[in-house]
Motif scaffolding. Structure first.
Motif, PDB file in Angstrom:
ATOM      1  N   GLY A  86       0.822  -1.197   0.000  1.00 55.11           N
ATOM      2  CA  GLY A  86       0.000   0.000   0.000  1.00 55.11           C
ATOM      3  C   GLY A  86       0.858   1.250   0.000  1.00 55.11           C
ATOM      4  N   GLU A  87       0.205   2.408   0.172  1.00 54.40           N
ATOM      5  CA  GLU A  87       0.889   3.698   0.149  1.00 54.40           C
ATOM      6  C   GLU A  87       1.321   4.119   1.548  1.00 54.40           C
ATOM      7  OE1 GLU A  87       1.674   5.485  -2.456  1.00 54.40           O
ATOM      8  OE2 GLU A  87       0.641   4.330  -4.007  1.00 54.40           O
ATOM      9  N   ASP A  88       2.472   4.762   1.630  1.00 54.36           N
ATOM     10  CA  ASP A  88       2.978   5.249   2.914  1.00 54.36           C
ATOM     11  C   ASP A  88       1.979   6.233   3.530  1.00 54.36           C
ATOM     12  OD1 ASP A  88       4.819   5.491   4.995  1.00 54.36           O
ATOM     13  OD2 ASP A  88       5.802   7.214   4.074  1.00 54.36           O
ATOM     14  N   GLY A  89       1.727   6.057   4.812  1.00 55.09           N
ATOM     15  CA  GLY A  89       0.804   6.948   5.508  1.00 55.09           C
ATOM     16  C   GLY A  89      -0.649   6.560   5.366  1.00 55.09           C
ATOM     17  N   ARG A  90      -0.929   5.508   4.626  1.00 61.65           N
ATOM     18  CA  ARG A  90      -2.294   5.040   4.460  1.00 61.65           C
ATOM     19  C   ARG A  90      -2.432   3.641   5.050  1.00 61.65           C
ATOM     20  NH1 ARG A  90      -5.573   7.888   1.441  1.00 61.65           N
ATOM     21  NH2 ARG A  90      -6.843   6.071   0.913  1.00 61.65           N
ATOM     22  N   PRO A  91      -3.656   3.146   5.216  1.00 57.39           N
ATOM     23  CA  PRO A  91      -3.839   1.817   5.816  1.00 57.39           C
ATOM     24  C   PRO A  91      -3.176   0.725   4.979  1.00 57.39           C
ATOM     25  CG  PRO A  91      -5.905   3.027   5.796  1.00 57.39           C
ATOM     26  CD  PRO A  91      -4.939   3.818   4.975  1.00 57.39           C
ATOM     27  N   PRO A  92      -2.816  -0.399   5.606  1.00 60.24           N
ATOM     28  CA  PRO A  92      -2.250  -1.521   4.851  1.00 60.24           C
ATOM     29  C   PRO A  92      -3.246  -2.025   3.822  1.00 60.24           C
ATOM     30  CG  PRO A  92      -2.855  -2.205   7.066  1.00 60.24           C
ATOM     31  CD  PRO A  92      -2.972  -0.716   7.040  1.00 60.24           C
ATOM     32  N   ALA A  93      -2.729  -2.600   2.749  1.00 58.96           N
ATOM     33  CA  ALA A  93      -3.582  -3.073   1.667  1.00 58.96           C
ATOM     34  C   ALA A  93      -3.294  -4.542   1.374  1.00 58.96           C
ATOM     35  CB  ALA A  93      -3.360  -2.240   0.402  1.00 58.96           C
ATOM     36  N   ARG A  94      -4.347  -5.274   1.118  1.00 63.88           N
ATOM     37  CA  ARG A  94      -4.206  -6.667   0.715  1.00 63.88           C
ATOM     38  C   ARG A  94      -3.833  -6.728  -0.766  1.00 63.88           C
ATOM     39  NH1 ARG A  94      -9.250 -10.958   0.915  1.00 63.88           N
ATOM     40  NH2 ARG A  94      -8.194 -12.755  -0.037  1.00 63.88           N
ATOM     41  N   VAL A  95      -2.933  -7.619  -1.133  1.00 66.24           N
ATOM     42  CA  VAL A  95      -2.669  -7.861  -2.553  1.00 66.24           C
ATOM     43  C   VAL A  95      -3.930  -8.491  -3.137  1.00 66.24           C
ATOM     44  CG1 VAL A  95      -1.223  -9.075  -4.224  1.00 66.24           C
ATOM     45  CG2 VAL A  95      -0.215  -8.211  -2.092  1.00 66.24           C
ATOM     46  N   PRO A  96      -4.567  -7.865  -4.136  1.00 68.26           N
ATOM     47  CA  PRO A  96      -5.849  -8.394  -4.633  1.00 68.26           C
ATOM     48  C   PRO A  96      -5.748  -9.813  -5.158  1.00 68.26           C
ATOM     49  CG  PRO A  96      -5.468  -6.156  -5.432  1.00 68.26           C
ATOM     50  CD  PRO A  96      -4.194  -6.604  -4.794  1.00 68.26           C
ATOM     51  N   ILE A 100      19.410  -7.033   8.824  1.00 69.58           N
ATOM     52  CA  ILE A 100      20.778  -6.523   8.686  1.00 69.58           C
ATOM     53  C   ILE A 100      20.837  -5.022   8.924  1.00 69.58           C
ATOM     54  CG2 ILE A 100      22.650  -6.111   7.024  1.00 69.58           C
ATOM     55  CD1 ILE A 100      21.959  -8.817   5.779  1.00 69.58           C
ATOM     56  N   THR A 101      19.894  -4.280   8.291  1.00 68.15           N
ATOM     57  CA  THR A 101      19.961  -2.814   8.369  1.00 68.15           C
ATOM     58  C   THR A 101      19.320  -2.247   9.627  1.00 68.15           C
ATOM     59  OG1 THR A 101      17.843  -2.533   7.204  1.00 68.15           O
ATOM     60  CG2 THR A 101      19.855  -2.695   5.853  1.00 68.15           C
ATOM     61  N   LYS A 102      18.460  -3.047  10.273  1.00 67.29           N
ATOM     62  CA  LYS A 102      17.694  -2.583  11.440  1.00 67.29           C
ATOM     63  C   LYS A 102      16.724  -1.463  11.075  1.00 67.29           C
ATOM     64  CE  LYS A 102      20.509  -5.224  13.793  1.00 67.29           C
ATOM     65  NZ  LYS A 102      20.151  -6.630  14.025  1.00 67.29           N
ATOM     66  N   VAL A 103      16.450  -1.291   9.772  1.00 66.57           N
ATOM     67  CA  VAL A 103      15.521  -0.254   9.314  1.00 66.57           C
ATOM     68  C   VAL A 103      14.206  -0.913   8.938  1.00 66.57           C
ATOM     69  CG1 VAL A 103      15.080   1.534   7.589  1.00 66.57           C
ATOM     70  CG2 VAL A 103      17.412   1.148   8.433  1.00 66.57           C
ATOM     71  N   PRO A 104      13.115  -0.618   9.657  1.00 64.91           N
ATOM     72  CA  PRO A 104      11.826  -1.246   9.339  1.00 64.91           C
ATOM     73  C   PRO A 104      11.360  -0.867   7.938  1.00 64.91           C
ATOM     74  CG  PRO A 104      11.770  -0.143  11.484  1.00 64.91           C
ATOM     75  CD  PRO A 104      13.029   0.301  10.805  1.00 64.91           C
ATOM     76  N   MET A 105      10.718  -1.804   7.272  1.00 71.90           N
ATOM     77  CA  MET A 105      10.151  -1.494   5.968  1.00 71.90           C
ATOM     78  C   MET A 105       8.887  -0.677   6.137  1.00 71.90           C
ATOM     79  SD  MET A 105      10.493  -4.528   3.177  1.00 71.90           S
ATOM     80  CE  MET A 105       9.917  -3.330   1.983  1.00 71.90           C
ATOM     81  N   ARG A 106       8.719   0.314   5.287  1.00 71.01           N
ATOM     82  CA  ARG A 106       7.490   1.092   5.280  1.00 71.01           C
ATOM     83  C   ARG A 106       6.713   0.767   4.009  1.00 71.01           C
ATOM     84  NH1 ARG A 106       8.309   5.686   1.947  1.00 71.01           N
ATOM     85  NH2 ARG A 106      10.486   5.993   1.348  1.00 71.01           N
ATOM     86  N   ARG A 107       5.450   1.119   4.008  1.00 65.87           N
ATOM     87  CA  ARG A 107       4.657   0.928   2.805  1.00 65.87           C
ATOM     88  C   ARG A 107       5.148   1.886   1.728  1.00 65.87           C
ATOM     89  NH1 ARG A 107       1.238  -0.324   6.920  1.00 65.87           N
ATOM     90  NH2 ARG A 107       0.483   1.783   7.328  1.00 65.87           N
ATOM     91  N   MET A 108       5.365   1.359   0.526  1.00 66.76           N
ATOM     92  CA  MET A 108       6.078   2.122  -0.492  1.00 66.76           C
ATOM     93  C   MET A 108       5.305   2.281  -1.794  1.00 66.76           C
ATOM     94  SD  MET A 108       9.841   0.383   0.123  1.00 66.76           S
ATOM     95  CE  MET A 108      10.707   1.601  -0.863  1.00 66.76           C
ATOM     96  N   GLY A 109       4.030   1.892  -1.822  1.00 66.77           N
ATOM     97  CA  GLY A 109       3.284   2.028  -3.057  1.00 66.77           C
ATOM     98  C   GLY A 109       3.920   1.215  -4.169  1.00 66.77           C
ATOM     99  N   SER A 110       4.248   1.847  -5.285  1.00 73.28           N
ATOM    100  CA  SER A 110       4.864   1.146  -6.410  1.00 73.28           C
ATOM    101  C   SER A 110       6.390   1.103  -6.309  1.00 73.28           C
ATOM    102  CB  SER A 110       4.462   1.812  -7.733  1.00 73.28           C
ATOM    103  OG  SER A 110       4.972   3.135  -7.792  1.00 73.28           O
ATOM    104  N   ARG A 111       6.951   1.726  -5.278  1.00 74.19           N
ATOM    105  CA  ARG A 111       8.407   1.723  -5.119  1.00 74.19           C
ATOM    106  C   ARG A 111       8.903   0.400  -4.544  1.00 74.19           C
ATOM    107  NH1 ARG A 111       9.807   7.655  -2.365  1.00 74.19           N
ATOM    108  NH2 ARG A 111       8.760   8.926  -3.948  1.00 74.19           N
TER     109      ARG A 111
END
Length: 395
Positions: free
Chosen positions: A163-173, A226-237
């Motif tokens: 999904g998009e950053d800052g928006r609710p999580p999205a299910r893969v259709p 490894i990076t200790k950086v949480p993944m965020r929602r990135m849309g198409s990125r």
């Protein structure tokens, strides 16, 4: 004998599969075995059948059809057995005795309760490849919990990054947890059959929605640890290469993936601003990743001044991976789909419906689905083969 016999897809000709599964994951695995020439006997509940027979109904040829059922059960033989009945379980045991593979995705504990679990059936037929598709696996504190595709996506972490950053999580259709489980089951079953050809031993195969989704997430999981950086929602990125996302054009959208420095340089030039490649913020992949939002803004200034066709033509000349964002309707009109022969039709219980053909080619040939069976259509035929003197006809 499979309808695929005589083609490049007769590899599993002579292999008998009992498909006791329903809805998507298990039937998808059994469908791929059908594509390879196996005889697949779909065991369904009398009067009800696979739940997918009732899903997403449309109208074709004036009668209701279920696209979900049709896509995953073409070419199978439907047999109705009430597995709560001792008599019908005895019939199943006879089928098991001559089977090579059994696939089931019963709710946890039901196979054991009915006496058709792997341990019991492989005692009868040691060469049987018995595959269980579950929600959370067959061990651990969640082994008795049921799951569906969305639950697998959620618990496996996929929905949390979609999904998009800052928006609710999205299910893969697309039901990706189910389909990945079906793929994993098929791969494991084929490997087990290959091993059996060498050793004579059957196998017990375990696949779950959770394990399949975690498997799909593997490189994201490793990177996060490894990076200790949480993944965020990135849309198409993605986290692989910048720029690598969908950009707006003057009349639509284009997916653009310039994932290394040389590709980025020709991309910037093709879009009309070669100087961007020398901007210190964007000169290297590491710099672009640090200034990802700024890079995306600059690229979209260029793409939004061009039509989708213009962007694609410019990028294709310099071999930058790109694609328009097609709708299903546009996809079905696309000449590449026609050239690949990806679409065909199947007989859905007397009605012709469009379907996607086999997903790969073998010796230049693509598998074609067979008929979608009526509920219990082959019960009499299959039981007569088991007990020719009994003359059993059931529906």
């Amino acid at each position: 004998m499979s309808e695929a016999t005589g083609s490049a897809f007769a590899i599993l000709d002579g292999v008998r599969v009992l498909d006791l599964s329903r809805i998507i994951a298990g039937p998808y695995a059994a469908q791929m075995l059908t594509d390879f020439g196996a005889e697949v006997i779909k065991v369904e509940r009398p009067g009800i059948g696979d739940d997918a027979r009732q899903y997403g109904r449309g109208i074709a040829g004036g009668r209701p059809v279920s696209p979900a059922f049709g896509a995953l059960n073409a070419g199978k033989r439907s047999v109705c057995l009430d597995l709560r009945s001792e008599e019908d379980r005895a019939i199943l045991f006879q089928l098991v005795d001559s089977a090579d593979v059994l696939i089931q995705n019963f709710r946890p504990g039901l196979a054991e309760k009915l006496g058709i679990d792997a341990e019991t059936l492989r005692t009868r037929n040691p060469k049987l490849v018995y595959c269980t598709v579950s929600g959370f696996g067959e061990t651990g504190p969640l082994r008795m919990r049921t799951a569906v595709d969305a639950v697998g996506q959620a618990y496996g972490g996929l929905m949390g990054i979609n999904g998009e950053d800052g928006r609710p999580p999205a299910r893969v259709p697309v039901p990706i947890a189910d389909l990945a489980s079906g793929l994993n089951a098929t791969i494991a079953i084929l490997a087990a059959l290959l091993r059996r050809a060498k050793t004579g031993r059957g196998a017990t195969v375990g696949v779950s929605l959770l394990e399949s989704v975690v498997g799909l997430m593997s490189h994201h999981i490793t990177e996060t640890l490894i990076t200790k950086v949480p993944m965020r929602r990135m849309g198409s990125r993605t986290r692989v290469g910048v720029p690598n996302q969908a950009f707006q054009t003057s009349d639509g959208w284009v997916m653009l993936s310039a994932t290394n420095d040389s590709m980025w340089r020709v991309c910037a030039g093709a879009l009309g601003n070669a100087a961007l490649a020398d901007d210190p913020r964007f000169r290297t992949q590491a710099a672009r990743a640090e200034h990802e939002d700024e890079c995306a803004d600059e690229v979209e200034k260029l793409t939004s001044a061009l039509s989708t066709t213009e962007v694609l033509e410019r990028l294709e000349v310099v071999n930058v991976p790109c694609a328009p964002l097609l709708t299903i309707e546009e996809l079905m009109r696309d000449p590449q789909i026609e050239a690949l022969g990806l679409m065909t039709t199947e007989d859905y219980m007397g009605v012709t419906v469009p379907v996607v053909a086999g997903h790969f080619r073998l010796d230049g040939e693509r598998s074609r689905p067979g008929r979608v069976p009526e509920l219990g259509e082959h019960t009499g035929e299959v039981l007569a083969r088991l007990e020719p003197d009994r003359g059993v006809v059931r529906s």
